[in-house]
Design a protein around this motif. Structure first.
Motif, PDB file in Angstrom:
ATOM      1  N   SER A  68     -10.098   4.910  -3.309  1.00  0.00           N
ATOM      2  CA  SER A  68     -10.552   3.721  -2.577  1.00  0.00           C
ATOM      3  C   SER A  68     -12.062   3.732  -2.404  1.00  0.00           C
ATOM      4  N   ASN A  69     -12.660   2.548  -2.478  1.00  0.00           N
ATOM      5  CA  ASN A  69     -14.100   2.368  -2.279  1.00  0.00           C
ATOM      6  C   ASN A  69     -14.348   2.192  -0.780  1.00  0.00           C
ATOM      7  N   VAL A  70     -14.948   3.192  -0.150  1.00  0.00           N
ATOM      8  CA  VAL A  70     -15.273   3.116   1.276  1.00  0.00           C
ATOM      9  C   VAL A  70     -16.763   2.824   1.466  1.00  0.00           C
ATOM     10  N   GLY A  71     -17.447   2.497   0.365  1.00  0.00           N
ATOM     11  CA  GLY A  71     -18.865   2.156   0.429  1.00  0.00           C
ATOM     12  C   GLY A  71     -19.059   0.687   0.777  1.00  0.00           C
ATOM     13  N   HIS A  72     -20.313   0.256   0.726  1.00  0.00           N
ATOM     14  CA  HIS A  72     -20.666  -1.119   1.092  1.00  0.00           C
ATOM     15  C   HIS A  72     -21.007  -1.995  -0.107  1.00  0.00           C
ATOM     16  N   THR A 113      -8.949  -0.578  -3.828  1.00  0.00           N
ATOM     17  CA  THR A 113      -8.272   0.648  -4.230  1.00  0.00           C
ATOM     18  C   THR A 113      -7.840   0.573  -5.683  1.00  0.00           C
ATOM     19  N   SER A 114      -7.994   1.684  -6.385  1.00  0.00           N
ATOM     20  CA  SER A 114      -7.479   1.854  -7.734  1.00  0.00           C
ATOM     21  C   SER A 114      -6.537   3.058  -7.695  1.00  0.00           C
ATOM     22  N   HIS A 168      -6.413   2.925 -13.037  1.00  0.00           N
ATOM     23  CA  HIS A 168      -5.916   1.552 -13.138  1.00  0.00           C
ATOM     24  C   HIS A 168      -6.334   0.756 -11.912  1.00  0.00           C
ATOM     25  N   ALA A 169      -6.455  -0.533 -12.066  1.00  0.00           N
ATOM     26  CA  ALA A 169      -6.791  -1.409 -10.940  1.00  0.00           C
ATOM     27  C   ALA A 169      -5.614  -1.497  -9.972  1.00  0.00           C
ATOM     28  N   GLY A 170      -5.922  -1.652  -8.702  1.00  0.00           N
ATOM     29  CA  GLY A 170      -4.899  -1.845  -7.676  1.00  0.00           C
ATOM     30  C   GLY A 170      -4.277  -0.549  -7.210  1.00  0.00           C
ATOM     31  N   ALA A 171      -3.599  -0.622  -6.086  1.00  0.00           N
ATOM     32  CA  ALA A 171      -2.907   0.546  -5.539  1.00  0.00           C
ATOM     33  C   ALA A 171      -1.661   0.840  -6.349  1.00  0.00           C
ATOM     34  N   GLY A 172      -1.375   2.114  -6.535  1.00  0.00           N
ATOM     35  CA  GLY A 172      -0.155   2.522  -7.226  1.00  0.00           C
ATOM     36  C   GLY A 172       0.983   2.623  -6.229  1.00  0.00           C
ATOM     37  N   ILE A 173       2.154   2.158  -6.616  1.00  0.00           N
ATOM     38  CA  ILE A 173       3.310   2.148  -5.724  1.00  0.00           C
ATOM     39  C   ILE A 173       4.434   2.955  -6.391  1.00  0.00           C
ATOM     40  N   PRO A 174       4.854   4.089  -5.761  1.00  0.00           N
ATOM     41  CA  PRO A 174       5.938   4.868  -6.355  1.00  0.00           C
ATOM     42  C   PRO A 174       7.183   4.014  -6.585  1.00  0.00           C
ATOM     43  N   GLY A 175       7.802   4.217  -7.748  1.00  0.00           N
ATOM     44  CA  GLY A 175       9.008   3.465  -8.088  1.00  0.00           C
ATOM     45  C   GLY A 175       8.732   2.069  -8.584  1.00  0.00           C
ATOM     46  N   PHE A 176       7.477   1.625  -8.554  1.00  0.00           N
ATOM     47  CA  PHE A 176       7.147   0.275  -8.989  1.00  0.00           C
ATOM     48  C   PHE A 176       6.072   0.273 -10.070  1.00  0.00           C
ATOM     49  N   SER A 177       4.966   0.959  -9.823  1.00  0.00           N
ATOM     50  CA  SER A 177       3.871   1.004 -10.804  1.00  0.00           C
ATOM     51  C   SER A 177       4.291   1.836 -12.002  1.00  0.00           C
ATOM     52  N   THR A 178       4.106   1.289 -13.181  1.00  0.00           N
ATOM     53  CA  THR A 178       4.479   2.015 -14.397  1.00  0.00           C
ATOM     54  C   THR A 178       3.287   2.694 -15.023  1.00  0.00           C
ATOM     55  N   SER A 179       2.098   2.410 -14.543  1.00  0.00           N
ATOM     56  CA  SER A 179       0.913   3.081 -15.084  1.00  0.00           C
ATOM     57  C   SER A 179      -0.048   3.353 -13.966  1.00  0.00           C
TER      58      SER A 179
END
Length: 179
Positions: A68-72, A113-114, A168-179
């Motif tokens: 995650s990008n916690v910068g400004h 988040t990536s 990869h772009a976006g948050a990864g979700i166990p059981g859902f994200s394939t990459s």
């Protein structure tokens, strides 16, 4: 029709202006503006974390590791993270993760988040005496310093038992994200 040097320059100039206008490089005033360049993400603007328990299949556990990008400011990631396990004393145990998969540029806005998928092979399949790690050390793609996250896994001391894919772009979700 006679084609003069002035007409040739005007034609080239208009063609260039049309191309730049189509790419958004001409400002509203009509002056040429430099295209926006987004800087590469640096570890001091990132945080690494894991969410829910990973998925498992045939001697492998799969974890969605979030960056995650916690910068400004907006920044980019491209490629594979460098990943290894550390013990409680901060010493690396086992070998760094191998990597594969297609790469693409991921743009992270502040708060964005990536993710990447970390595969942990059951070390007893690969070696007789695995070692325990308690901290995941992650070098963002292109970075020379690392972020760390609490993470428990056993790895082989002399065989690769960790594997990552590209960010990869976006948050990864166990059981859902394939990459």
């Amino acid at each position: 029709m006679k084609f003069t040097r002035r007409a040739a320059r005007l034609t080239v100039g208009l063609g260039t202006a049309a191309m730049l206008s189509a790419t958004g490089a001409i400002a509203a005033t009509g002056a040429l503006a430099a295209p926006a360049i987004t800087a590469q993400c640096t570890p001091n603007h990132l945080t690494v974390w894991t969410g829910a328990q990973g998925d498992a299949a045939a001697g492998h556990d799969f974890f969605q590791v979030q960056i995650s990008n916690v910068g400004h400011s907006t920044c980019t990631l491209f490629g594979y993270p460098g990943v290894s396990m550390l013990n409680g004393s901060g010493h690396q145990v086992g070998l760094p993760a191998s990597h594969s998969g297609s790469k693409s540029t991921v743009t992270l806005v502040p708060g964005g988040t990536s993710h990447f998928v970390l595969t942990v092979t059951d070390p007893f399949i690969v070696c007789a005496h695995p070692v325990k790690g308690s901290v995941l050390r992650v070098f963002a793609p292109g970075a020379f310093s690392a972020n760390k996250a609490e993470f428990s896994a056993s790895v082989c001391p002399h065989n690769v038992t960790l594997h990552v894919d590209a960010v990869h772009a976006g948050a990864g979700i166990p059981g859902f994200s394939t990459s």
